[in-house]
Write a protein that holds these residues in place. Structure first.
Motif, mmCIF file in Angstrom:
data_model
loop_
_atom_site.group_PDB
_atom_site.id
_atom_site.type_symbol
_atom_site.label_atom_id
_atom_site.label_comp_id
_atom_site.label_asym_id
_atom_site.label_seq_id
_atom_site.Cartn_x
_atom_site.Cartn_y
_atom_site.Cartn_z
ATOM 1 N N ASP A 98 0.722 -1.069 -0.108
ATOM 2 C CA ASP A 98 -0.007 -0.018 0.073
ATOM 3 C C ASP A 98 0.718 1.295 -0.155
ATOM 4 O OD1 ASP A 98 -2.294 -1.572 0.163
ATOM 5 O OD2 ASP A 98 -2.090 -1.756 2.453
ATOM 6 N N VAL A 99 0.838 2.147 -1.263
ATOM 7 C CA VAL A 99 1.789 3.108 -1.182
ATOM 8 C C VAL A 99 1.408 3.853 -2.572
ATOM 9 C CG1 VAL A 99 3.472 1.942 -2.588
ATOM 10 C CG2 VAL A 99 4.120 4.028 -1.025
ATOM 11 N N GLN A 100 1.495 5.277 -2.242
ATOM 12 C CA GLN A 100 1.306 6.135 -3.273
ATOM 13 C C GLN A 100 2.830 6.529 -3.699
ATOM 14 O OE1 GLN A 100 -0.977 9.828 -2.592
ATOM 15 N NE2 GLN A 100 -0.216 10.708 -4.637
ATOM 16 N N LEU A 101 3.160 6.353 -5.062
ATOM 17 C CA LEU A 101 4.579 6.617 -5.617
ATOM 18 C C LEU A 101 4.303 7.986 -6.412
ATOM 19 C CD1 LEU A 101 5.562 2.890 -6.232
ATOM 20 C CD2 LEU A 101 6.403 4.567 -4.183
ATOM 21 N N HIS A 102 5.164 8.893 -6.359
ATOM 22 C CA HIS A 102 5.188 10.012 -7.387
ATOM 23 C C HIS A 102 6.712 10.021 -7.982
ATOM 24 C CE1 HIS A 102 4.352 13.476 -9.479
ATOM 25 N NE2 HIS A 102 5.257 13.856 -9.267
ATOM 26 N N ILE A 103 6.874 10.012 -9.134
ATOM 27 C CA ILE A 103 8.284 10.059 -9.755
ATOM 28 C C ILE A 103 8.428 11.533 -10.494
ATOM 29 C CG2 ILE A 103 9.826 9.589 -11.668
ATOM 30 C CD1 ILE A 103 8.177 6.561 -11.503
ATOM 31 N N THR A 104 9.547 12.055 -9.947
ATOM 32 C CA THR A 104 9.766 13.323 -10.904
ATOM 33 C C THR A 104 11.074 13.034 -11.619
ATOM 34 O OG1 THR A 104 9.178 14.734 -8.802
ATOM 35 C CG2 THR A 104 10.403 16.046 -10.367
ATOM 36 N N LYS A 105 10.844 13.306 -12.783
ATOM 37 C CA LYS A 105 11.846 12.917 -13.762
ATOM 38 C C LYS A 105 12.882 13.958 -13.918
ATOM 39 C CE LYS A 105 11.748 10.006 -16.329
ATOM 40 N NZ LYS A 105 12.482 8.809 -16.258
ATOM 41 N N GLY A 106 14.159 13.380 -14.070
ATOM 42 C CA GLY A 106 15.083 14.287 -14.208
ATOM 43 C C GLY A 106 16.196 13.685 -15.181
ATOM 44 N N VAL A 107 16.037 12.402 -15.518
ATOM 45 C CA VAL A 107 16.851 11.694 -16.587
ATOM 46 C C VAL A 107 16.198 11.144 -17.836
ATOM 47 C CG1 VAL A 107 18.103 9.343 -16.856
ATOM 48 C CG2 VAL A 107 18.088 10.365 -14.635
ATOM 49 N N PRO A 108 16.719 11.496 -19.060
ATOM 50 C CA PRO A 108 15.985 11.410 -20.049
ATOM 51 C C PRO A 108 15.400 10.062 -20.274
ATOM 52 C CG PRO A 108 18.147 12.283 -20.674
ATOM 53 C CD PRO A 108 18.091 11.706 -19.180
ATOM 54 N N VAL A 109 14.253 9.947 -20.907
ATOM 55 C CA VAL A 109 13.230 8.825 -21.134
ATOM 56 C C VAL A 109 13.785 7.875 -22.201
ATOM 57 C CG1 VAL A 109 11.172 7.760 -21.379
ATOM 58 C CG2 VAL A 109 11.261 9.631 -19.966
ATOM 59 N N ALA A 110 14.134 6.532 -22.151
ATOM 60 C CA ALA A 110 14.572 5.712 -23.135
ATOM 61 C C ALA A 110 15.561 6.066 -23.845
ATOM 62 C CB ALA A 110 13.225 5.316 -24.158
ATOM 63 N N GLY A 111 16.677 6.388 -23.095
ATOM 64 C CA GLY A 111 17.756 6.946 -23.659
ATOM 65 C C GLY A 111 19.297 6.391 -23.539
ATOM 66 N N GLY A 112 18.921 5.162 -22.637
ATOM 67 C CA GLY A 112 20.231 4.416 -22.376
ATOM 68 C C GLY A 112 20.761 5.099 -21.192
ATOM 69 N N MET A 113 20.277 5.834 -20.266
ATOM 70 C CA MET A 113 20.869 6.454 -19.064
ATOM 71 C C MET A 113 20.244 5.791 -17.864
ATOM 72 S SD MET A 113 21.538 10.168 -20.245
ATOM 73 C CE MET A 113 22.552 10.550 -18.824
ATOM 74 N N ALA A 114 19.337 4.826 -17.925
ATOM 75 C CA ALA A 114 18.851 4.241 -16.870
ATOM 76 C C ALA A 114 17.896 4.833 -15.770
ATOM 77 C CB ALA A 114 20.164 3.434 -16.098
ATOM 78 N N GLY A 115 17.097 5.677 -16.539
ATOM 79 C CA GLY A 115 16.208 6.623 -15.742
ATOM 80 C C GLY A 115 15.346 5.602 -15.133
ATOM 81 N N GLY A 116 14.654 4.332 -15.841
ATOM 82 C CA GLY A 116 13.700 3.519 -15.168
ATOM 83 C C GLY A 116 14.334 2.814 -14.130
#
Length: 316
Positions: A98-116
């Motif tokens: 049970d948790v609400q997660l919020h992600i604030t992006k600071g790494v490029p998406v799908a760019g080979g930099m492991a943001g996920g």
């Protein structure tokens, strides 16, 4: 009239995890399990994902929201690595998921930099703190490896040698600070597709790999020598990425002509990393890319950066 007191906000924890660049990435022949053995040198950079985990009522389950650059490209269901991280931690500790997660992006998406992967690492640490699970960091690293090959490094940060699938880590000694500029594209590259193209191009002659193949990078890091590091940058997946996306060659060429100490595709791409002489030179490389109209966005950062850490402890 007695004033009504405002309800206290629910407990929450905010955690930050870094993106990465592969300074060296060597890929061995695909194994019977379908995976390629890797010998890679990761460096964490000062582009961060932030995950805030907030307490919800019992039985509410997991929910996920995303904000920041390219937020609309990030899934908000159980396919998201942060969601999967929370679910895995709950399963292994016997706690309610049970948790609400919020992600604030600071790494490029799908760019080979492991943001996920950074999201997953941050979610593990955030949920562990929020739920007061007390899972030791080595055990979190083991859970991280189940989520993805890059997730353990997101926990560790700094600079490290990765073997196996990239998840077996040895910290690397470095001196000084390195200045990077990253060129990103709106259209990503599928990592499995890049590896398949690697197999097609390499054929049956793919050599085995070992960390010793990148001793020049290790020497440059220990000496704090950006010129030597730039010359030693290497990525076996760069050829396949350029083959799939030929326009990336223009990105590499512009950075090279602008005096970058070294230019390399980051991971499986399509992000291109250029190493500058200084912070100002890294900014100039980004300006050159923008002026040449060969990128969709530029991001400047320094490395090495710290691994996953709590930036706002649990508050009630």
């Amino acid at each position: 009239m007695i004033p009504r007191l405002a309800a206290a906000p629910p407990p929450s924890v905010r955690v930050r995890a870094p993106g990465k660049v592969n300074l060296g990435l060597r890929v061995g022949p695909v194994g019977d399990d379908g995976y390629h053995p890797l010998a890679t040198i990761f460096q964490a950079v000062s582009l961060f994902e932030e995950v805030t985990a907030t307490q919800v009522t019992p039985g509410a389950g997991i929910s996920l929201t995303v904000s920041g650059p390219q937020a609309d490209a990030v899934p908000t269901d159980e396919s998201n690595l942060a969601w999967r991280a929370a679910a895995l931690l709950a399963e292994r500790t016997g706690l309610a998921a049970d948790v609400q997660l919020h992600i604030t992006k600071g790494v490029p998406v799908a760019g080979g930099m492991a943001g996920g992967s950074a999201d997953a690492a941050a979610a593990l640490v955030a949920c562990d703190a929020l739920w007061e699970a007390g899972v030791p960091r080595p055990d979190l690293v083991e859970l991280a490896a189940e989520l993805g090959a890059d997730v353990p490094f997101s926990l560790l940060g700094h600079t490290a040698v990765g073997t196996g699938r990239g998840d077996l880590l040895t910290p690397a000694m470095t001196r000084g600070e390195f200045h990077w500029c990253f060129a990103t594209q709106r259209e990503g590259l599928s990592t499995p597709t890049v590896f398949r193209r690697f197999d097609e191009l390499a054929g049956p002659s793919t050599p085995r790999v070992a960390p010793a193949d990148d001793t020049a990078i290790m020497h440059a890091l220990r000496a704090g020598d950006p010129v030597a590091l730039g010359k030693a940058l290497h990525n076996d997946l760069e050829g396949p990425a350029l083959d799939l996306r030929p326009e990336l060659a223009d990105v590499v060429e512009v950075a090279t002509e602008s005096g970058a100490l070294g230019v390399v595709v980051s991971g499986s791409g399509p992000t291109v990393a250029a190493l500058g002489r200084s912070r100002q030179h890294a900014l100039a490389l980004g300006a050159a890319w923008t002026a040449a109209d060969v990128v969709d966005a530029v991001w400047c950062a320094t490395g090495p950066a710290p691994g996953t850490q709590i930036v706002t402890p649990m508050r009630a």
